[in-house]
Design a protein around this motif. Structure first.
Motif, PDB file in Angstrom:
ATOM      1  N   PRO A  32       0.758  -1.002  -0.505  1.00 58.87           N
ATOM      2  CA  PRO A  32      -0.023  -0.157  -0.046  1.00 58.87           C
ATOM      3  C   PRO A  32       0.727   1.402   0.178  1.00 58.87           C
ATOM      4  CG  PRO A  32      -1.200  -2.048   1.610  1.00 58.87           C
ATOM      5  CD  PRO A  32       0.201  -1.856   1.175  1.00 58.87           C
ATOM      6  N   ASP A  33       2.315   0.976   0.587  1.00 57.87           N
ATOM      7  CA  ASP A  33       3.033   2.584   0.323  1.00 57.87           C
ATOM      8  C   ASP A  33       3.506   2.214  -0.582  1.00 57.87           C
ATOM      9  OD1 ASP A  33       5.187   0.051   1.271  1.00 57.87           O
ATOM     10  OD2 ASP A  33       5.623   1.201   2.511  1.00 57.87           O
ATOM     11  N   GLY A  34       3.148   1.642  -1.638  1.00 58.55           N
ATOM     12  CA  GLY A  34       4.248   1.890  -2.926  1.00 58.55           C
ATOM     13  C   GLY A  34       5.703   1.083  -2.595  1.00 58.55           C
ATOM     14  N   THR A  35       6.290  -0.062  -1.896  1.00 61.48           N
ATOM     15  CA  THR A  35       7.053  -0.326  -1.851  1.00 61.48           C
ATOM     16  C   THR A  35       7.371  -1.788  -2.501  1.00 61.48           C
ATOM     17  OG1 THR A  35       6.924  -1.202   0.488  1.00 61.48           O
ATOM     18  CG2 THR A  35       8.131   1.066   0.183  1.00 61.48           C
ATOM     19  N   HIS A  36       8.599  -2.324  -3.013  1.00 64.60           N
ATOM     20  CA  HIS A  36       8.318  -3.956  -3.774  1.00 64.60           C
ATOM     21  C   HIS A  36       8.095  -4.603  -3.031  1.00 64.60           C
ATOM     22  CE1 HIS A  36       5.983  -2.178  -7.092  1.00 64.60           C
ATOM     23  NE2 HIS A  36       7.033  -0.812  -6.876  1.00 64.60           N
ATOM     24  N   GLY A  37       7.732  -5.643  -2.313  1.00 64.80           N
ATOM     25  CA  GLY A  37       8.648  -6.933  -2.199  1.00 64.80           C
ATOM     26  C   GLY A  37       8.162  -8.229  -2.102  1.00 64.80           C
ATOM     27  N   PRO A  38       8.304  -9.358  -1.591  1.00 62.08           N
ATOM     28  CA  PRO A  38       8.267 -10.470  -2.430  1.00 62.08           C
ATOM     29  C   PRO A  38       6.164 -10.734  -1.793  1.00 62.08           C
ATOM     30  CG  PRO A  38       9.166 -10.346  -0.270  1.00 62.08           C
ATOM     31  CD  PRO A  38       9.281  -9.001  -0.205  1.00 62.08           C
ATOM     32  N   LEU A  39       6.283 -11.488  -3.447  1.00 62.37           N
ATOM     33  CA  LEU A  39       5.036 -12.211  -3.173  1.00 62.37           C
ATOM     34  C   LEU A  39       4.579 -13.677  -2.331  1.00 62.37           C
ATOM     35  CD1 LEU A  39       2.179 -11.250  -5.190  1.00 62.37           C
ATOM     36  CD2 LEU A  39       2.561 -13.046  -6.747  1.00 62.37           C
ATOM     37  N   ARG A  40       3.883 -13.162  -1.734  1.00 66.72           N
ATOM     38  CA  ARG A  40       3.168 -14.331  -0.663  1.00 66.72           C
ATOM     39  C   ARG A  40       2.072 -15.134  -0.862  1.00 66.72           C
ATOM     40  NH1 ARG A  40       7.295 -15.126   3.287  1.00 66.72           N
ATOM     41  NH2 ARG A  40       8.490 -12.309   2.855  1.00 66.72           N
ATOM     42  N   ARG A  41       2.107 -16.248  -0.387  1.00 67.91           N
ATOM     43  CA  ARG A  41       0.730 -17.327  -0.769  1.00 67.91           C
ATOM     44  C   ARG A  41       0.287 -16.806   0.806  1.00 67.91           C
ATOM     45  NH1 ARG A  41       4.996 -21.825  -1.730  1.00 67.91           N
ATOM     46  NH2 ARG A  41       5.416 -21.305  -4.256  1.00 67.91           N
ATOM     47  N   GLU A  42      -1.110 -17.760   0.699  1.00 64.84           N
ATOM     48  CA  GLU A  42      -1.767 -17.388   2.208  1.00 64.84           C
ATOM     49  C   GLU A  42      -1.449 -17.765   2.833  1.00 64.84           C
ATOM     50  OE1 GLU A  42      -5.522 -18.771   1.349  1.00 64.84           O
ATOM     51  OE2 GLU A  42      -6.343 -17.650  -0.680  1.00 64.84           O
ATOM     52  N   ASP A  43      -0.543 -19.019   2.748  1.00 63.73           N
ATOM     53  CA  ASP A  43      -0.323 -19.325   4.178  1.00 63.73           C
ATOM     54  C   ASP A  43       1.339 -19.293   4.176  1.00 63.73           C
ATOM     55  OD1 ASP A  43       1.423 -20.292   2.483  1.00 63.73           O
ATOM     56  OD2 ASP A  43       1.419 -22.365   2.830  1.00 63.73           O
ATOM     57  N   GLY A  44       1.377 -17.619   3.714  1.00 64.05           N
ATOM     58  CA  GLY A  44       2.470 -17.070   4.004  1.00 64.05           C
ATOM     59  C   GLY A  44       3.819 -16.852   3.758  1.00 64.05           C
ATOM     60  N   SER A  45       4.012 -18.083   2.747  1.00 62.80           N
ATOM     61  CA  SER A  45       5.564 -18.891   1.749  1.00 62.80           C
ATOM     62  C   SER A  45       5.544 -17.953   0.653  1.00 62.80           C
ATOM     63  CB  SER A  45       5.510 -20.239   1.555  1.00 62.80           C
ATOM     64  OG  SER A  45       4.046 -19.953   0.884  1.00 62.80           O
ATOM     65  N   PRO A  46       6.324 -17.491   0.513  1.00 68.22           N
ATOM     66  CA  PRO A  46       6.903 -17.074  -0.480  1.00 68.22           C
ATOM     67  C   PRO A  46       6.970 -18.100  -1.805  1.00 68.22           C
ATOM     68  CG  PRO A  46       9.383 -17.577   0.550  1.00 68.22           C
ATOM     69  CD  PRO A  46       8.602 -17.734   1.144  1.00 68.22           C
TER      70      PRO A  46
END
Length: 409
Positions: A386-400
């Motif tokens: 939401p703040d515009g930064t980019h990071g890893p995409l995660r599944r619903e269980d939190g795993s990348p």
């Protein structure tokens, strides 16, 4: 039980190949036609048969993005460029009136290139003015490279240059914008596939085409008892003109809805969603905003709950999109998530990861992109916060989500 059956049938469909013989369908079951990638048609048909009238059901929802999902090329941009070429944009008193986030540099550049002052005549349609507007629209910078927008906004609910296009038509009526769109549509459909146009220093697509496969899919869904909606980050009066061409009426077309003044003219404000009132572009059908508008307008979910994923019965059975702006609502679908490959990282990482076995990927139906040479950066920068930064995409269980190669092109 119906949803358990749907899950079983759709999961089974993931094992099909294009060459697998299909059992004969009842004669009154609407059938898809045309050429699709791999086994996509068979899997789409399975969802149609499972959720539609062939299984005794009616009223399932299907939701489509518009630009580059149902059509090749962007119809809002097509209308904007037509309006620039025909002098249909009105000068604002101050360009900062059009957007909350417009920078002083952009205000100055637009004033110099296009002028100011409502009532003094339409915006100049010359190359300097067109260049500034198109550069800001495309890249969020001025022609000299200065940032055109600054400040704070939720990057999963809006993007200033998308919200800005309807704001540029401030002072016009929806009927006038509809007329401009109809003229632009006739011109774009008449232009040959591949045609371009130079406006200032920008070279732009001069043509638009409905995708035959998507038109057939929409019509087949409608015949099978689905309620089919469009949900777009374009301007609603523009999208409505185009959606009528595939048999979708205004009541089933959701896009940025300008607030009108007491004389029925477009203002820089647009309607809100999820308990957020009308603003100057803070909430539009963009990423999580598309989920909000579907929940609110289709399922009647009000307030903050409209931002949340709903229970199974309050989600589309089928959803289709081509860009990261579509990833949330496409991922909400209970039957199939259809991704048109335009190399957009968050959407394509979700599609190729295929965590629930319901994702389909298709190349663009006209002039598809070549294969992306490097894997998508799913594990590092594919997710936009939401703040515009980019990071890893995660599944619903939190795993990348692991980096994914581009395999459907």
């Amino acid at each position: 039980m119906r949803h358990l059956l749907a899950w079983t049938l759709v999961a089974a469909a993931t094992t099909l190949t294009a060459a697998t013989p299909q059992p004969p369908a009842p004669s009154d079951c609407p059938r898809l036609t045309g050429t699709w990638y791999g086994d996509d048609r068979a899997r789409l048909q399975q969802v149609i048969d499972t959720y539609g009238t062939c299984s005794g059901h009616r009223g399932a929802v299907a939701a489509f993005d518009w630009d580059n999902t149902v059509t090749k090329n962007d119809v809002t941009d097509t209308t904007l460029t037509w309006a620039l070429r025909h002098g249909k944009l009105l000068r604002p008193d101050h360009w900062t009136d059009t957007s909350t986030w417009l920078t002083p540099a952009a205000d100055k550049a637009l004033g110099k290139a296009c002028g100011t002052g409502t009532g003094t005549g339409p915006v100049l349609s010359g190359s300097r003015c067109a260049d500034e507007i198109l550069e800001i629209r495309e890249n969020a910078t001025t022609t000299t490279g200065a940032p055109a927008f600054a400040g704070t906004w939720n990057h999963r609910r809006t993007v200033p240059q998308y919200a800005w296009v309807p704001q540029l038509f401030t002072g016009r009526t929806p009927a006038e914008l509809t007329a401009y769109t109809a003229a632009a549509r006739r011109e774009a459909l008449a232009a040959p596939v591949g045609a371009t146009r130079t406006l200032g220093t920008h070279t732009l697509p001069a043509y638009v085409r409905y995708y035959d496969q998507q038109r057939d899919l929409i019509h087949t869904l409608q015949r099978a008892g689905f309620d089919v909606y469009i949900v777009s980050a374009g301007a609603e009066p523009i999208t409505e003109v185009w959606s009528a061409g595939v048999g979708i009426d205004a009541a089933h077309t959701i896009a940025i809805r300008p607030v009108l003044d007491h004389q029925g003219r477009i203002t820089p404000r647009n309607e809100g969603c999820g308990g957020i009132p009308a603003t100057r572009g803070e909430v539009i059908p963009y990423i999580d905003g598309k989920r909000c508008w579907i929940n609110q307008e289709v399922y009647g979910v009000r307030g903050a709950a409209a931002w949340q994923r709903q229970p199974w019965r309050r989600r589309p059975a089928l959803a289709a999109g081509d860009a990261d702006t579509d990833v949330t609502f496409v991922g909400d679908a209970t039957g199939v998530h259809l991704a048109v490959n335009r190399n957009k990282p968050e959407l394509m990482c979700r599609a190729y990861d295929d965590a629930d076995g319901r994702w389909l990927v298709t190349p663009m139906f006209i002039d598809p992109l070549p294969r992306r040479p490097h894997p998508y950066p799913c594990s590092t920068t594919a997710y936009t916060a939401p703040d515009g930064t980019h990071g890893p995409l995660r599944r619903e269980d939190g795993s990348p989500v692991l980096d994914e190669p581009d395999t459907v092109y």
